[in-house]
Design an enzyme around this catalytic site. Sequence first.
Site, PDB file in Angstrom:
ATOM      1  N   ARG A   7      30.741  36.485  80.913  1.00 53.59           N
ATOM      2  CA  ARG A   7      29.742  35.778  81.713  1.00 53.59           C
ATOM      3  C   ARG A   7      28.474  35.696  80.873  1.00 53.59           C
ATOM      4  O   ARG A   7      28.212  36.562  80.035  1.00 53.59           O
ATOM      5  CB  ARG A   7      29.443  36.550  82.996  1.00 53.59           C
ATOM      6  CG  ARG A   7      30.600  36.671  83.946  1.00 53.59           C
ATOM      7  CD  ARG A   7      30.245  37.568  85.125  1.00 53.59           C
ATOM      8  NE  ARG A   7      31.366  37.718  86.029  1.00 53.59           N
ATOM      9  CZ  ARG A   7      32.250  38.711  85.991  1.00 53.59           C
ATOM     10  NH1 ARG A   7      32.123  39.673  85.078  1.00 53.59           N
ATOM     11  NH2 ARG A   7      33.247  38.758  86.844  1.00 53.59           N
ATOM     12  N   LYS A  32      29.709  42.412  86.644  1.00 46.56           N
ATOM     13  CA  LYS A  32      29.370  42.481  88.065  1.00 46.56           C
ATOM     14  C   LYS A  32      29.850  43.803  88.652  1.00 46.56           C
ATOM     15  O   LYS A  32      30.842  44.375  88.203  1.00 46.56           O
ATOM     16  CB  LYS A  32      30.051  41.335  88.815  1.00 46.56           C
ATOM     17  CG  LYS A  32      29.415  39.991  88.592  1.00 46.56           C
ATOM     18  CD  LYS A  32      30.134  38.963  89.459  1.00 46.56           C
ATOM     19  CE  LYS A  32      29.471  37.611  89.378  1.00 46.56           C
ATOM     20  NZ  LYS A  32      30.168  36.623  90.213  1.00 46.56           N
ATOM     21  N   HIS A 105      29.496  28.667  80.928  1.00 37.85           N
ATOM     22  CA  HIS A 105      30.654  28.962  81.774  1.00 37.85           C
ATOM     23  C   HIS A 105      31.903  28.216  81.311  1.00 37.85           C
ATOM     24  O   HIS A 105      33.030  28.688  81.531  1.00 37.85           O
ATOM     25  CB  HIS A 105      30.350  28.636  83.235  1.00 37.85           C
ATOM     26  CG  HIS A 105      31.411  29.149  84.157  1.00 37.85           C
ATOM     27  ND1 HIS A 105      31.503  30.479  84.503  1.00 37.85           N
ATOM     28  CD2 HIS A 105      32.440  28.514  84.765  1.00 37.85           C
ATOM     29  CE1 HIS A 105      32.548  30.637  85.297  1.00 37.85           C
ATOM     30  NE2 HIS A 105      33.129  29.464  85.474  1.00 37.85           N
ATOM     31  N   ARG A 108      33.973  30.422  79.185  1.00 36.90           N
ATOM     32  CA  ARG A 108      34.706  31.418  79.978  1.00 36.90           C
ATOM     33  C   ARG A 108      35.961  30.787  80.587  1.00 36.90           C
ATOM     34  O   ARG A 108      37.051  31.338  80.502  1.00 36.90           O
ATOM     35  CB  ARG A 108      33.777  31.969  81.068  1.00 36.90           C
ATOM     36  CG  ARG A 108      34.387  33.020  81.960  1.00 36.90           C
ATOM     37  CD  ARG A 108      33.285  33.613  82.846  1.00 36.90           C
ATOM     38  NE  ARG A 108      33.788  34.443  83.911  1.00 36.90           N
ATOM     39  CZ  ARG A 108      34.146  35.708  83.775  1.00 36.90           C
ATOM     40  NH1 ARG A 108      34.088  36.289  82.590  1.00 36.90           N
ATOM     41  NH2 ARG A 108      34.572  36.397  84.811  1.00 36.90           N
ATOM     42  N   HIS A 131      37.527  40.440  86.586  1.00 41.25           N
ATOM     43  CA  HIS A 131      37.662  40.129  88.006  1.00 41.25           C
ATOM     44  C   HIS A 131      38.284  41.309  88.741  1.00 41.25           C
ATOM     45  O   HIS A 131      39.192  41.963  88.230  1.00 41.25           O
ATOM     46  CB  HIS A 131      38.565  38.909  88.212  1.00 41.25           C
ATOM     47  CG  HIS A 131      37.972  37.638  87.719  1.00 41.25           C
ATOM     48  ND1 HIS A 131      38.731  36.570  87.316  1.00 41.25           N
ATOM     49  CD2 HIS A 131      36.681  37.245  87.563  1.00 41.25           C
ATOM     50  CE1 HIS A 131      37.944  35.583  86.939  1.00 41.25           C
ATOM     51  NE2 HIS A 131      36.697  35.974  87.084  1.00 41.25           N
ATOM     52  N   TYR A 140      40.526  30.105  87.762  1.00 38.62           N
ATOM     53  CA  TYR A 140      40.422  29.730  86.356  1.00 38.62           C
ATOM     54  C   TYR A 140      41.780  29.328  85.810  1.00 38.62           C
ATOM     55  O   TYR A 140      41.885  28.476  84.950  1.00 38.62           O
ATOM     56  CB  TYR A 140      39.922  30.920  85.522  1.00 38.62           C
ATOM     57  CG  TYR A 140      38.497  31.288  85.766  1.00 38.62           C
ATOM     58  CD1 TYR A 140      37.495  30.716  85.008  1.00 38.62           C
ATOM     59  CD2 TYR A 140      38.155  32.214  86.736  1.00 38.62           C
ATOM     60  CE1 TYR A 140      36.174  31.062  85.212  1.00 38.62           C
ATOM     61  CE2 TYR A 140      36.845  32.566  86.949  1.00 38.62           C
ATOM     62  CZ  TYR A 140      35.856  31.990  86.188  1.00 38.62           C
ATOM     63  OH  TYR A 140      34.559  32.327  86.389  1.00 38.62           O
TER      64      TYR A 140
END
Length: 182
Positions: A7, A32, A105, A108, A131, A140
């Site tokens: 990211r 995250k 992005h 990614r 994730h 994705y």
Amino acid sequence: LYNTGARVQEIADLRLEHVSLTSPLHVRLHGKGDKWRTCPLWDETARVLRQWLDERRVVDPHAPVFTSATGRALTRFGIYKRVRQHAARLEATAPRSPMRRITPHVFRHTAAVHLLEAGVEVNVIRGWLGHVSLETTNRYAEITVRMKEAAMKLCEPPTVGRDRGKARWRDDAALLTWLASL
């Protein structure tokens, strides 16, 4: 961005102490949910990073890897701006067909799709991208036309007898409709 599928914020937060330019080559990304993950680096990526850090004479382990002209850590916006500057050069030389807007992005997303096309298991891609849920990764991991064609060729039965030039399944309208819907 592409090598790790990171990211943009993970790249902005990358510090020297998170980069290993000795074997095994890798970076530790802080993502995250305050979670860390490790992504391998290609030899070429490590070589360029080593050269970049050597030119800047970076030795402080807490120093940012990517900096602005003033030596401060690049922000998400700064990285976005750099990517757009480089993309503008490509867009200027591209044919006049509409081009997808290149952002951090896109790197990614492209990394995820290329891993999928290379046959990497979706759960590995999930971990690679950081994730928690496979549902997020599946957004994705779009099935591409190339992948559909390859799958179809794997399933194609051999032809026999006088129908040698045409497989029998090609006459099955329901099957062809289902395959086209994939």
